[in-house]
Design a protein around this motif. Structure first.
Motif, PDB file in Angstrom:
ATOM      1  N   LEU A  40      -8.189   5.118 -22.068  1.00 38.28           N
ATOM      2  CA  LEU A  40      -9.094   5.341 -20.944  1.00 38.28           C
ATOM      3  C   LEU A  40      -9.519   4.019 -20.307  1.00 38.28           C
ATOM      4  CD1 LEU A  40     -11.378   8.151 -22.445  1.00 38.28           C
ATOM      5  CD2 LEU A  40      -9.590   8.407 -20.714  1.00 38.28           C
ATOM      6  N   VAL A  41      -9.708   2.982 -21.118  1.00 39.40           N
ATOM      7  CA  VAL A  41     -10.122   1.682 -20.596  1.00 39.40           C
ATOM      8  C   VAL A  41      -8.985   1.033 -19.802  1.00 39.40           C
ATOM      9  CG1 VAL A  41     -10.813  -0.651 -21.249  1.00 39.40           C
ATOM     10  CG2 VAL A  41     -11.840   1.316 -22.394  1.00 39.40           C
ATOM     11  N   VAL A  42      -7.752   1.170 -20.297  1.00 33.74           N
ATOM     12  CA  VAL A  42      -6.608   0.522 -19.664  1.00 33.74           C
ATOM     13  C   VAL A  42      -6.097   1.307 -18.455  1.00 33.74           C
ATOM     14  CG1 VAL A  42      -4.220  -0.225 -20.073  1.00 33.74           C
ATOM     15  CG2 VAL A  42      -5.950  -0.599 -21.806  1.00 33.74           C
ATOM     16  N   ALA A  43      -6.390   2.588 -18.396  1.00 36.10           N
ATOM     17  CA  ALA A  43      -5.821   3.448 -17.352  1.00 36.10           C
ATOM     18  C   ALA A  43      -6.063   2.944 -15.931  1.00 36.10           C
ATOM     19  CB  ALA A  43      -6.343   4.874 -17.520  1.00 36.10           C
ATOM     20  N   PRO A  44      -7.289   2.537 -15.545  1.00 40.94           N
ATOM     21  CA  PRO A  44      -7.469   2.053 -14.164  1.00 40.94           C
ATOM     22  C   PRO A  44      -6.609   0.836 -13.839  1.00 40.94           C
ATOM     23  CG  PRO A  44      -9.592   2.543 -15.180  1.00 40.94           C
ATOM     24  CD  PRO A  44      -8.580   2.602 -16.270  1.00 40.94           C
ATOM     25  N   SER A  45      -6.534  -0.116 -14.763  1.00 46.92           N
ATOM     26  CA  SER A  45      -5.700  -1.303 -14.520  1.00 46.92           C
ATOM     27  C   SER A  45      -4.228  -0.925 -14.429  1.00 46.92           C
ATOM     28  CB  SER A  45      -5.902  -2.329 -15.639  1.00 46.92           C
ATOM     29  OG  SER A  45      -7.247  -2.749 -15.706  1.00 46.92           O
ATOM     30  N   PHE A  46      -3.810  -0.016 -15.297  1.00 49.52           N
ATOM     31  CA  PHE A  46      -2.418   0.423 -15.270  1.00 49.52           C
ATOM     32  C   PHE A  46      -2.088   1.115 -13.954  1.00 49.52           C
ATOM     33  CE2 PHE A  46       0.825   3.678 -16.089  1.00 49.52           C
ATOM     34  CZ  PHE A  46       1.842   2.886 -16.603  1.00 49.52           C
ATOM     35  N   ALA A  47      -3.011   1.947 -13.481  1.00 47.83           N
ATOM     36  CA  ALA A  47      -2.793   2.639 -12.211  1.00 47.83           C
ATOM     37  C   ALA A  47      -2.744   1.654 -11.046  1.00 47.83           C
ATOM     38  CB  ALA A  47      -3.890   3.682 -11.983  1.00 47.83           C
ATOM     39  N   ALA A  48      -3.610   0.640 -11.080  1.00 47.10           N
ATOM     40  CA  ALA A  48      -3.626  -0.361 -10.010  1.00 47.10           C
ATOM     41  C   ALA A  48      -2.320  -1.159  -9.995  1.00 47.10           C
ATOM     42  CB  ALA A  48      -4.821  -1.294 -10.191  1.00 47.10           C
ATOM     43  N   ILE A  49      -1.837  -1.549 -11.179  1.00 44.13           N
ATOM     44  CA  ILE A  49      -0.569  -2.280 -11.256  1.00 44.13           C
ATOM     45  C   ILE A  49       0.583  -1.406 -10.772  1.00 44.13           C
ATOM     46  CG2 ILE A  49       1.094  -3.297 -12.861  1.00 44.13           C
ATOM     47  CD1 ILE A  49      -1.272  -4.262 -14.531  1.00 44.13           C
ATOM     48  N   LEU A  50       0.552  -0.147 -11.182  1.00 48.24           N
ATOM     49  CA  LEU A  50       1.617   0.771 -10.779  1.00 48.24           C
ATOM     50  C   LEU A  50       1.682   0.910  -9.266  1.00 48.24           C
ATOM     51  CD1 LEU A  50       3.719   2.620 -12.158  1.00 48.24           C
ATOM     52  CD2 LEU A  50       2.087   4.492 -11.915  1.00 48.24           C
ATOM     53  N   LEU A  51       0.520   0.931  -8.618  1.00 44.93           N
ATOM     54  CA  LEU A  51       0.476   1.097  -7.165  1.00 44.93           C
ATOM     55  C   LEU A  51       0.743  -0.212  -6.438  1.00 44.93           C
ATOM     56  CD1 LEU A  51      -0.147   2.677  -4.582  1.00 44.93           C
ATOM     57  CD2 LEU A  51      -2.584   2.176  -4.968  1.00 44.93           C
ATOM     58  N   PHE A  52      -0.032  -1.252  -6.764  1.00 44.63           N
ATOM     59  CA  PHE A  52       0.002  -2.468  -5.963  1.00 44.63           C
ATOM     60  C   PHE A  52       1.135  -3.416  -6.319  1.00 44.63           C
ATOM     61  CE2 PHE A  52      -4.491  -1.136  -5.736  1.00 44.63           C
ATOM     62  CZ  PHE A  52      -4.590  -1.012  -4.363  1.00 44.63           C
ATOM     63  N   VAL A  53       1.803  -3.222  -7.451  1.00 36.86           N
ATOM     64  CA  VAL A  53       2.956  -4.052  -7.802  1.00 36.86           C
ATOM     65  C   VAL A  53       4.244  -3.258  -7.600  1.00 36.86           C
ATOM     66  CG1 VAL A  53       4.104  -5.377  -9.615  1.00 36.86           C
ATOM     67  CG2 VAL A  53       1.622  -5.467  -9.395  1.00 36.86           C
ATOM     68  N   GLY A  55       4.629  -0.081  -6.752  1.00 34.72           N
ATOM     69  CA  GLY A  55       4.638   0.746  -5.547  1.00 34.72           C
ATOM     70  C   GLY A  55       5.048  -0.048  -4.321  1.00 34.72           C
ATOM     71  N   PHE A  56       4.526  -1.262  -4.184  1.00 34.12           N
ATOM     72  CA  PHE A  56       4.869  -2.071  -3.030  1.00 34.12           C
ATOM     73  C   PHE A  56       6.256  -2.699  -3.144  1.00 34.12           C
ATOM     74  CE2 PHE A  56       0.303  -1.878  -2.145  1.00 34.12           C
ATOM     75  CZ  PHE A  56       0.348  -1.597  -0.783  1.00 34.12           C
ATOM     76  N   ILE A  57       6.763  -2.851  -4.360  1.00 32.41           N
ATOM     77  CA  ILE A  57       8.162  -3.261  -4.516  1.00 32.41           C
ATOM     78  C   ILE A  57       9.076  -2.190  -3.944  1.00 32.41           C
ATOM     79  CG2 ILE A  57       9.998  -3.648  -6.195  1.00 32.41           C
ATOM     80  CD1 ILE A  57       8.015  -5.141  -7.916  1.00 32.41           C
ATOM     81  N   VAL A  58       8.794  -0.939  -4.293  1.00 31.65           N
ATOM     82  CA  VAL A  58       9.585   0.170  -3.750  1.00 31.65           C
ATOM     83  C   VAL A  58       9.459   0.222  -2.230  1.00 31.65           C
ATOM     84  CG1 VAL A  58       9.841   2.682  -3.735  1.00 31.65           C
ATOM     85  CG2 VAL A  58       9.409   1.486  -5.892  1.00 31.65           C
ATOM     86  N   TRP A  59       8.237   0.017  -1.714  1.00 30.78           N
ATOM     87  CA  TRP A  59       8.017   0.024  -0.270  1.00 30.78           C
ATOM     88  C   TRP A  59       8.801  -1.097   0.413  1.00 30.78           C
ATOM     89  CZ3 TRP A  59       5.745  -3.297   3.348  1.00 30.78           C
ATOM     90  CH2 TRP A  59       5.431  -2.722   4.586  1.00 30.78           C
ATOM     91  N   THR A  60       8.828  -2.285  -0.212  1.00 34.11           N
ATOM     92  CA  THR A  60       9.571  -3.413   0.354  1.00 34.11           C
ATOM     93  C   THR A  60      11.067  -3.120   0.373  1.00 34.11           C
ATOM     94  OG1 THR A  60       7.882  -4.946  -0.463  1.00 34.11           O
ATOM     95  CG2 THR A  60      10.018  -5.885   0.120  1.00 34.11           C
ATOM     96  N   VAL A  61      11.562  -2.510  -0.696  1.00 40.40           N
ATOM     97  CA  VAL A  61      12.982  -2.133  -0.725  1.00 40.40           C
ATOM     98  C   VAL A  61      13.300  -1.188   0.428  1.00 40.40           C
ATOM     99  CG1 VAL A  61      14.754  -0.921  -2.044  1.00 40.40           C
ATOM    100  CG2 VAL A  61      13.204  -2.498  -3.209  1.00 40.40           C
ATOM    101  N   TYR A  62      12.448  -0.219   0.638  1.00 35.61           N
ATOM    102  CA  TYR A  62      12.683   0.751   1.722  1.00 35.61           C
ATOM    103  C   TYR A  62      12.646   0.061   3.083  1.00 35.61           C
ATOM    104  CZ  TYR A  62      12.358   5.065   4.422  1.00 35.61           C
ATOM    105  OH  TYR A  62      12.605   6.083   5.310  1.00 35.61           O
ATOM    106  N   ILE A  63      11.644  -0.786   3.302  1.00 31.08           N
ATOM    107  CA  ILE A  63      11.486  -1.451   4.598  1.00 31.08           C
ATOM    108  C   ILE A  63      12.666  -2.364   4.902  1.00 31.08           C
ATOM    109  CG2 ILE A  63      10.092  -3.183   5.827  1.00 31.08           C
ATOM    110  CD1 ILE A  63       8.913  -0.413   5.905  1.00 31.08           C
ATOM    111  N   SER A  64      13.266  -2.945   3.860  1.00 32.59           N
ATOM    112  CA  SER A  64      14.392  -3.853   4.082  1.00 32.59           C
ATOM    113  C   SER A  64      15.609  -3.132   4.652  1.00 32.59           C
ATOM    114  CB  SER A  64      14.772  -4.559   2.778  1.00 32.59           C
ATOM    115  OG  SER A  64      15.277  -3.632   1.832  1.00 32.59           O
ATOM    116  N   PHE A  65      15.657  -1.821   4.560  1.00 25.54           N
ATOM    117  CA  PHE A  65      16.772  -1.045   5.110  1.00 25.54           C
ATOM    118  C   PHE A  65      16.391  -0.368   6.427  1.00 25.54           C
ATOM    119  CE2 PHE A  65      17.847  -1.368   0.629  1.00 25.54           C
ATOM    120  CZ  PHE A  65      19.187  -1.710   0.691  1.00 25.54           C
ATOM    121  N   THR A  66      15.331  -0.848   7.046  1.00 23.46           N
ATOM    122  CA  THR A  66      14.913  -0.337   8.349  1.00 23.46           C
ATOM    123  C   THR A  66      15.042  -1.453   9.389  1.00 23.46           C
ATOM    124  OG1 THR A  66      12.575  -0.951   8.087  1.00 23.46           O
ATOM    125  CG2 THR A  66      13.261   1.188   7.199  1.00 23.46           C
ATOM    126  N   ASN A  67      14.602  -1.161  10.587  1.00 20.74           N
ATOM    127  CA  ASN A  67      14.630  -2.143  11.664  1.00 20.74           C
ATOM    128  C   ASN A  67      13.202  -2.558  12.021  1.00 20.74           C
ATOM    129  OD1 ASN A  67      15.867  -3.821  13.544  1.00 20.74           O
ATOM    130  ND2 ASN A  67      15.776  -2.274  15.166  1.00 20.74           N
TER     131      ASN A  67
END
Length: 319
Positions: A40-53, A55-67
């Protein structure tokens, strides 16, 4: 003859008496919370890392294949951004600078760090003070390091002017303002900051070497350099790989040092991939190309770290 009424015992499915169920449930919840408290203590940090690290890696990969340009566009157009990236001359300059900077930074930091570690391993007088002095630059940020070395290397107020004031008017040390040498000033500042960290890694490893082996080599007549070169350093081989991976990761993601020391200049002579990515994304409004360059950097880091992790995991299984 007296008849006794049989005592009543609740069946297994019957509810417990009121007043006894609440403490039981409360104790169960308390025990459950205690068992999962760490999660329970680690869950918020884990969720933040999952989203902001990730999640944004996946977003960057997607954006790199757009214009995408100034604003994100989510219409896939294939690998056009990568094709445009490898047609930009500035990107090739950044890659060449990374090879020069990374090679010299890693090599010189390892050499200086090992020499300092061997020196301190002799248990010389004032070892604690020297160790602190050598390690202190690592406590500074690259912004502070870059700013300090920008003053030191400035031809008008730094080393060049100092030597000229000593009576050598012909002395010249203006690397920071020359296109062909600006990248080497990054190496000087980075080595100054990181060699103490390498020293600490190797000093800890050297202190763990079995002293009986060294004493036996002394009795056999081996000289001190031969002992270190042939016995001690090979025994701490895993530290070489760890130091290499850390330094390579620092070289690939170097951004703040470049911005503080040279600003990528003169022109873009000292650009690195990280500064190129920032320039394309936030100043040239070419988000797709910036994302493509970021993926190239990620691929470089992965190519360095994955073999290291594989060797470590493989070595752990053998043990």
């Amino acid at each position: 003859m007296t008849l006794q009424t049989p005592s009543y015992r609740p069946a297994a499915g019957d509810e417990a008496a009121p007043g006894s169920a609440t403490p039981h449930k409360a104790g169960g919840l308390r025990a459950l919370a205690q068992r999962h408290l760490s999660k329970l203590v680690v869950a918020p940090s884990f969720a933040a890392i999952l989203l902001f690290v990730y999640g944004f890696i996946v977003w960057t990969v997607y954006i790199s294949f757009t214009n995408s340009k100034m604003l994100p566009s989510y219409d896939l157009v294939g690998a056009d951004a990568f094709s445009k990236l490898w047609r930009i001359e500035r990107w090739y300059v950044a890659i060449e600078n990374l090879l020069i900077f990374g090679g010299l930074f890693i090599g010189v930091s390892l050499i200086v760090g090992i020499l300092l570690a061997v020196l301190l391993d002799q248990r010389i007088r004032g070892e604690g003070v020297l160790r602190t002095i050598y390690l202190y630059p690592m406590a500074l940020s690259f912004i502070v390091t870059g700013t300090a070395w920008k003053w030191i290397l400035n031809p008008g107020i730094g080393i060049q002017q100092f030597v000229r004031d000593l009576g050598f008017p012909g002395f010249t040390f203006d690397w920071i303002v020359q296109q062909d040498t600006a990248v080497y000033t990054l190496v000087i500042a980075a080595v100054w900051q990181s060699s103490g960290f390498v020293m600490a890694l190797f000093l800890a490893a050297l202190r763990g070497v079995d002293q009986e082996i060294i004493k036996a080599a002394y009795l056999d007549g081996a000289s001190l350099p031969r002992i270190y070169w042939g016995i001690v350093l090979p025994s701490v081989r895993p530290v070489f790989m760890s130091a290499f991976v850390i330094l390579a990761h620092l070289a690939v993601k170097s951004y703040d040092l470049v911005v503080a020391l040279t600003g990528g200049g003169p022109g873009y002579a000292s650009d690195l991939p990280a500064t190129f990515m920032y320039e394309m994304t936030f100043r040239r409004n070419q988000i797709a190309i910036g994302s493509a360059s970021a993926l190239m950097m990620l691929a470089t880091v992965v190519a360095i770290i994955v073999p290291y992790l594989y060797s470590e995991l493989k070595g752990g299984k053998r043990v």
